[in-house]
Design a protein around this motif. Structure first.
Motif, mmCIF file in Angstrom:
data_model
loop_
_atom_site.group_PDB
_atom_site.id
_atom_site.type_symbol
_atom_site.label_atom_id
_atom_site.label_comp_id
_atom_site.label_asym_id
_atom_site.label_seq_id
_atom_site.Cartn_x
_atom_site.Cartn_y
_atom_site.Cartn_z
ATOM 1 N N ALA A 83 0.886 -1.158 -0.062
ATOM 2 C CA ALA A 83 -0.021 -0.061 0.093
ATOM 3 C C ALA A 83 0.774 1.260 0.062
ATOM 4 C CB ALA A 83 -0.894 0.106 1.207
ATOM 5 N N TRP A 84 1.885 1.380 -0.962
ATOM 6 C CA TRP A 84 2.872 2.528 -0.953
ATOM 7 C C TRP A 84 2.453 3.380 -2.102
ATOM 8 C CZ3 TRP A 84 7.704 -0.927 0.351
ATOM 9 C CH2 TRP A 84 7.803 -1.084 1.735
ATOM 10 N N ARG A 85 2.180 4.547 -1.893
ATOM 11 C CA ARG A 85 2.035 5.642 -3.016
ATOM 12 C C ARG A 85 2.651 6.861 -2.437
ATOM 13 N NH1 ARG A 85 0.492 1.311 -4.451
ATOM 14 N NH2 ARG A 85 -1.401 0.674 -5.640
ATOM 15 N N ASP A 86 3.825 7.104 -3.238
ATOM 16 C CA ASP A 86 4.688 8.460 -2.920
ATOM 17 C C ASP A 86 5.030 8.336 -1.384
ATOM 18 O OD1 ASP A 86 4.725 9.559 -5.106
ATOM 19 O OD2 ASP A 86 2.636 10.208 -5.083
ATOM 20 N N GLU A 87 5.165 7.181 -0.980
ATOM 21 C CA GLU A 87 5.912 6.975 0.349
ATOM 22 C C GLU A 87 7.125 7.253 0.747
ATOM 23 O OE1 GLU A 87 5.995 5.773 4.394
ATOM 24 O OE2 GLU A 87 4.332 6.224 3.049
ATOM 25 N N PRO A 88 7.467 8.124 1.796
ATOM 26 C CA PRO A 88 8.785 8.712 1.954
ATOM 27 C C PRO A 88 9.592 7.744 2.846
ATOM 28 C CG PRO A 88 7.188 9.823 3.316
ATOM 29 C CD PRO A 88 6.555 9.169 2.303
ATOM 30 N N LEU A 89 9.773 6.307 2.192
ATOM 31 C CA LEU A 89 10.130 5.070 3.357
ATOM 32 C C LEU A 89 11.685 5.536 3.801
ATOM 33 C CD1 LEU A 89 9.354 2.492 4.170
ATOM 34 C CD2 LEU A 89 10.567 1.623 2.079
ATOM 35 N N GLY A 90 12.469 6.074 2.813
ATOM 36 C CA GLY A 90 13.966 6.235 3.487
ATOM 37 C C GLY A 90 14.005 7.309 4.662
ATOM 38 N N GLU A 91 13.178 8.120 4.536
ATOM 39 C CA GLU A 91 13.206 9.261 5.468
ATOM 40 C C GLU A 91 12.565 8.823 6.836
ATOM 41 O OE1 GLU A 91 11.343 13.664 6.420
ATOM 42 O OE2 GLU A 91 11.465 12.977 4.223
ATOM 43 N N ARG A 92 11.693 8.015 6.585
ATOM 44 C CA ARG A 92 10.993 7.569 7.643
ATOM 45 C C ARG A 92 11.674 6.624 8.426
ATOM 46 N NH1 ARG A 92 4.583 5.655 6.925
ATOM 47 N NH2 ARG A 92 3.978 5.089 9.129
ATOM 48 N N VAL A 93 12.194 5.699 7.611
ATOM 49 C CA VAL A 93 13.019 4.710 8.529
ATOM 50 C C VAL A 93 14.411 5.187 9.006
ATOM 51 C CG1 VAL A 93 14.069 2.247 8.163
ATOM 52 C CG2 VAL A 93 12.175 2.759 7.098
#
Length: 319
Positions: A83-93
């Protein structure tokens, strides 16, 4: 630089490992993937990495995820099974763990693992295909991973090979992975069985089933390894589709090595031989150009972990 963590985010499982500069995996951790929840998936990734960071001095984290990843290797623009759409995953993790994080497409990460430590470790130009349910791909040119202007290059499975062909999950028709993947192998096997083919009925018997709906890719591969004629023919057809597509790929990238991995590669030379024959037959100007070598991936399911970790390590070392 010392240790880094590689994380392979799958549709059902998140696998993480501590990886040294030699590409060897030490400690590991796993979590289930809560694929329908963005927040829970991110937290599962954080938890898997945090478990390892608690016991090891880690300098960077690399995440391999299916889908489109932004050019800056931080945002998942789109993931087909999560369920990822334009998800700032790197910044978040990264904010949660307190270490630099690099996000990469999972097939790119696996390709880089094979390039840096596996079947293509001695070359500078390679194409890697991951042949499973679909086709994943990665391309390395002059020792650099090809990512494109927007970070979404090398989606090789969605090269169009049959105009108006089978509908693909991407929405287009005739994509390569609809003819040269594990899904295509199963579709053709079931179709043969449902047609009343005696050869296919014999294949089902070898597989230990009577219902064609139970037929799977590994069953066909195992039957082919046992010499079943129908299964061998199905794998030969799959190899032909692979080889024809790879001939087009070679005209674009001129690799010195083509590496084939993924679940279907368990067929080994049954698949590679037919792919190479079709490749040689369909390569343009084949008598007047160098031909790449063919090989099987060496790192198995660890390729994504190793590749993601190494990409994160290299990026941090370059800073």
């Amino acid at each position: 630089m010392g240790l880094s963590i590689g994380i392979d985010v799958g549709g059902t499982k998140i696998a993480a490992g501590v990886v040294g500069a030699d590409g060897k995996i030490g400690a590991r951790s796993h979590r289930d993937t809560p694929a329908t929840s963005v927040d829970e998936t991110a937290q599962a990734i954080i938890d898997a990495a945090a478990e390892l960071i608690a016991e090891h001095k880690v300098e960077a984290v690399g995440i391999g995820a299916a889908g489109f990843v932004s050019a800056d290797r931080s945002t998942v623009l789109f993931a087909p099974n999560l369920a990822w759409r334009d998800e700032p995953l790197g910044e978040r993790v990264g904010a949660a763990l307190g270490v630099p994080v690099v996000v990469e497409n999972d097939a790119n990460a696996a390709a880089w693992g094979e390039f840096a430590f596996g079947a293509a470790k001695d070359v500078e130009h390679m194409v890697c295909l991951t042949v499973g349910t679909g086709i994943g791909g990665g391309v390395v040119i002059d020792g650099e991973l090809l990512r494109g202007a927007h970070g979404v290059a090398a989606e090789l499975g969605h090269m169009r090979v049959v105009p108006g062909g089978h509908r693909c999950g991407c929405g287009a028709r005739g994509c390569w992975e609809q003819y040269a993947s594990g899904s295509a192998l199963v579709r053709e096997g079931r179709a043969l069985a449902e047609s009343g083919s005696l050869a296919a009925a014999q294949m089902l018997s070898v597989c230990g089933i009577t219902d064609s709906s139970e037929l799977s890719g590994p069953m066909i591969t195992k039957a082919a390894a046992a010499g079943d004629p129908c299964a061998v023919e199905l794998l030969d057809d799959l190899g032909r589709w692979l080889g024809e597509g790879l001939a087009s790929i070679a005209t674009l990238f001129d690799p010195s090595t083509i590496v084939i991995g993924g679940g279907v590669s368990a067929a080994k030379q049954l698949l590679v031989k037919s792919a190479q024959v079709a490749f040689e037959k369909n390569l343009p100007a084949r008598s007047n150009r160098p031909h790449p070598s063919f090989g099987l991936a060496e790192l198995g399911n660890d390729a994504g972990i190793i590749g993601a970790a190494d990409l994160a390590r290299r990026r941090e070392s370059a800073r």
